[in-house]
Design a protein around this motif. Structure first.
Motif, PDB file in Angstrom:
ATOM      1  N   HIS A 244       0.805  -1.219   0.000  1.00 31.68           N
ATOM      2  CA  HIS A 244       0.000   0.000   0.000  1.00 31.68           C
ATOM      3  C   HIS A 244       0.839   1.270   0.000  1.00 31.68           C
TER       4      HIS A 244
ATOM      5  N   HIS B  54      -2.947  -8.865  -9.037  1.00 31.14           N
ATOM      6  CA  HIS B  54      -1.836  -8.241  -9.762  1.00 31.14           C
ATOM      7  C   HIS B  54      -1.426  -9.111 -10.954  1.00 31.14           C
TER       8      HIS B  54
ATOM      9  N   LEU C 233      -4.920   7.479 -15.367  1.00 31.60           N
ATOM     10  CA  LEU C 233      -5.171   6.575 -14.231  1.00 31.60           C
ATOM     11  C   LEU C 233      -3.850   6.135 -13.619  1.00 31.60           C
ATOM     12  N   ALA C 234      -2.941   5.668 -14.454  1.00 32.72           N
ATOM     13  CA  ALA C 234      -1.625   5.239 -13.968  1.00 32.72           C
ATOM     14  C   ALA C 234      -0.797   6.451 -13.583  1.00 32.72           C
ATOM     15  N   SER C 235      -0.020   6.318 -12.530  1.00 35.79           N
ATOM     16  CA  SER C 235       0.757   7.446 -12.017  1.00 35.79           C
ATOM     17  C   SER C 235       2.252   7.205 -12.188  1.00 35.79           C
TER      18      SER C 235
ATOM     19  N   ASP D 110       2.489  -1.697  -5.314  1.00 33.36           N
ATOM     20  CA  ASP D 110       1.349  -1.453  -4.437  1.00 33.36           C
ATOM     21  C   ASP D 110       0.065  -1.581  -5.246  1.00 33.36           C
TER      22      ASP D 110
ATOM     23  N   ARG E 171      -1.983   0.336  -6.624  1.00 32.15           N
ATOM     24  CA  ARG E 171      -2.237   1.230  -7.742  1.00 32.15           C
ATOM     25  C   ARG E 171      -1.300   0.943  -8.905  1.00 32.15           C
ATOM     26  N   THR E 172      -1.710   1.320 -10.112  1.00 23.83           N
ATOM     27  CA  THR E 172      -0.895   1.137 -11.305  1.00 23.83           C
ATOM     28  C   THR E 172       0.090   2.286 -11.440  1.00 23.83           C
ATOM     29  N   HIS E 173       1.369   1.935 -11.661  1.00 18.50           N
ATOM     30  CA  HIS E 173       2.442   2.927 -11.759  1.00 18.50           C
ATOM     31  C   HIS E 173       3.284   2.679 -13.002  1.00 18.50           C
TER      32      HIS E 173
ATOM     33  N   GLY F  62      -1.617  -2.461 -11.197  1.00 19.90           N
ATOM     34  CA  GLY F  62      -2.328  -2.490  -9.925  1.00 19.90           C
ATOM     35  C   GLY F  62      -3.514  -3.428  -9.952  1.00 19.90           C
TER      36      GLY F  62
ATOM     37  N   GLU G  50      -6.710  -2.321  -9.963  1.00 18.20           N
ATOM     38  CA  GLU G  50      -7.908  -1.647 -10.450  1.00 18.20           C
ATOM     39  C   GLU G  50      -8.604  -2.511 -11.506  1.00 18.20           C
TER      40      GLU G  50
ATOM     41  N   ILE H  94      -7.594   0.094 -16.836  1.00 21.30           N
ATOM     42  CA  ILE H  94      -6.135   0.209 -16.984  1.00 21.30           C
ATOM     43  C   ILE H  94      -5.770   0.207 -18.470  1.00 21.30           C
TER      44      ILE H  94
END
Length: 426
Positions: A212, A295, A361-363, A370, A372-374, A406, A408, A413
């Protein structure tokens, strides 16, 4: 709890409350402990009695977390640390001193590569980097009388190449060496390297174990299976004058390695995980099995989408049937290949940057693993300290994107990736 599945150990491992005790593992936010007699304290510091001396060395909350990870990995004991970097550093320093030598594979995470190449060299420890494509004979040619270990990653970061654990553990053991494996990306839910012959397992718990993006930390797990009395490791067999001449192998038997890690290097270097971070990471591990399944399934779906996308030059995900690592992935990662994908945007660096800047959406963060999608551009970011030649040796091309998928909704995604890929070509 040794016979429980990893799924159950994620939730139940490490802490067995007695009647009237809290069901959730408690947080001991304390630096020190009270004792009843002077002799009790002396016995603790002489290592003849088990217990907690000081939270720089051990703490009840850390103990719960360490026992859980050791159980999940199939090891005998673990030591938690302040970061994944410190876990790898202590794992190596427990066996190496000035004048020693190690062998490491060249597809490591950039921070680990620099640590091993440069910082260990400052300590007088030399490293020979080898390639996953090298033959056993080529690797064995680099082994010297002062070589102490072989180091690799189950899944390389960021190239996600699969490490043939069984092959390299056999090679290491043939030459009287332990195999140390960084198992951060798969986690013990997807792969337990000890089951395939690895001797020491490390983690950056900052990634999937926490899950997280709340806590930096690391873990070292000892299999308890390596024979440290084979003549190469007098650091564990010879008397230690700092503990009245005890021999770690004589005194602690199969736990010699992990005991020295704690009572020498954790004690002296102070790279200790905070109790609060252990508390939060322990909670994170309770959903590890569910998260790793999601994942992995999301990542495979995304990888298949990328593989057929006209704006993508190449894709590397181990469980794609087109992957050169597919057979290894089926052997070591039969539950899933984690959430990391490496792919190349058609064009080059500028197109890659345009793709990243177009995501919604992805950062863009310097992190993976974690919920979230990165995304990240390794060549210009995490691995920028490596020379171009070293980057290519590690499988890092200029157009590479590291995508941490991630949990989501996978269609959302993919939609975000598609619109960003389209913009990258404008």
């Amino acid at each position: 709890m040794k016979n429980l599945s990893v799924e159950t150990l994620c939730v139940q491992g490490g802490y067995e409350p007695k009647n009237g005790e809290p069901r959730v593992a408690p947080l001991y936010q304390s630096t020190t402990y009270k004792y009843d007699t002077a002799n009790e304290v002396g016995d603790l510091f002489d290592l003849v009695k088990e217990g907690h001396m000081y939270s720089r060395i051990s703490n009840p909350t850390l103990d719960i977390f360490e026992k859980k990870i050791a159980q999940m990995e199939g090891g005998i004991a673990a030591v938690s640390t302040s970061s994944g970097q410190s876990a790898n550093l202590l794992a190596i320093l427990t066996l190496c001193k000035n004048g020693d030598h190690i062998i490491a594979f060249n597809n490591l995470y950039g921070g680990s590569f620099v640590l091993i190449q440069s910082r260990l060299k400052d300590f007088g420890i030399d490293t020979t980097f080898v390639d996953l494509g090298d033959s056993d004979e080529e690797i064995e040619n680099h082994i010297k009388s002062n070589t102490k270990l072989i180091f690799g990653e189950t899944l390389g970061n960021p190239g996600v190449k699969v490490f043939d654990i069984e092959r390299y553990s056999n090679l290491a053991h043939k030459n009287g060496l332990p195999l140390i494996i960084d198992n951060t990306f798969p986690t013990p839910y997807l792969c337990r390297p000890i089951d395939f012959g690895a001797d020491i397992v490390t983690h950056s718990s900052t990634k999937y174990l926490d899950g997280h993006a709340t806590c930096v930390g690391g873990v070292i797990v000892d299999s308890g299976k390596f024979d440290w009395t084979n003549g190469r490791f007098n650091c564990l067999t010879d008397p230690d004058p700092n503990y009245h001449g005890l021999s770690y192998t004589d005194t602690f038997k199969e736990a010699a390695y992990i005991t020295k890690t704690r009572v020498v290097f954790l004690r002296d270097l102070g790279t200790t995980m905070s109790p609060f971070n252990a508390f939060l990471t322990n909670i994170g591990t309770e959903t590890l099995a569910l998260r790793m399944e999601k994942h992995s399934s999301n990542a495979l779906t995304v990888a298949k989408f990328l593989e057929t996308n006209p704006y993508v030059d190449w894709v590397n995900y181990p469980l794609l049937e087109s992957s050169s690592d597919y057979d290894l992935a089926k052997k070591y990662l039969d539950k899933g290949a984690s959430g990391i994908i490496a792919f190349g945007v058609k064009g080059g660096v500028e197109e890659g940057k345009k793709f990243i800047d177009s995501l919604k959406l992805a950062s863009l963060v310097v992190h993976v693993g974690d919920v979230r999608t990165h995304v990240l551009h390794p060549a210009s970011m995490t691995h920028r300290q490596l020379s171009k030649e070293a980057q290519l040796d590690a499988g890092i091309e200029e157009n590479m994107i590291r995508l941490s998928v991630g949990i989501e909704n996978v269609d959302e995604i993919i939609s975000d990736l598609q619109q960003a890929l389209e913009r990258s070509s404008l």
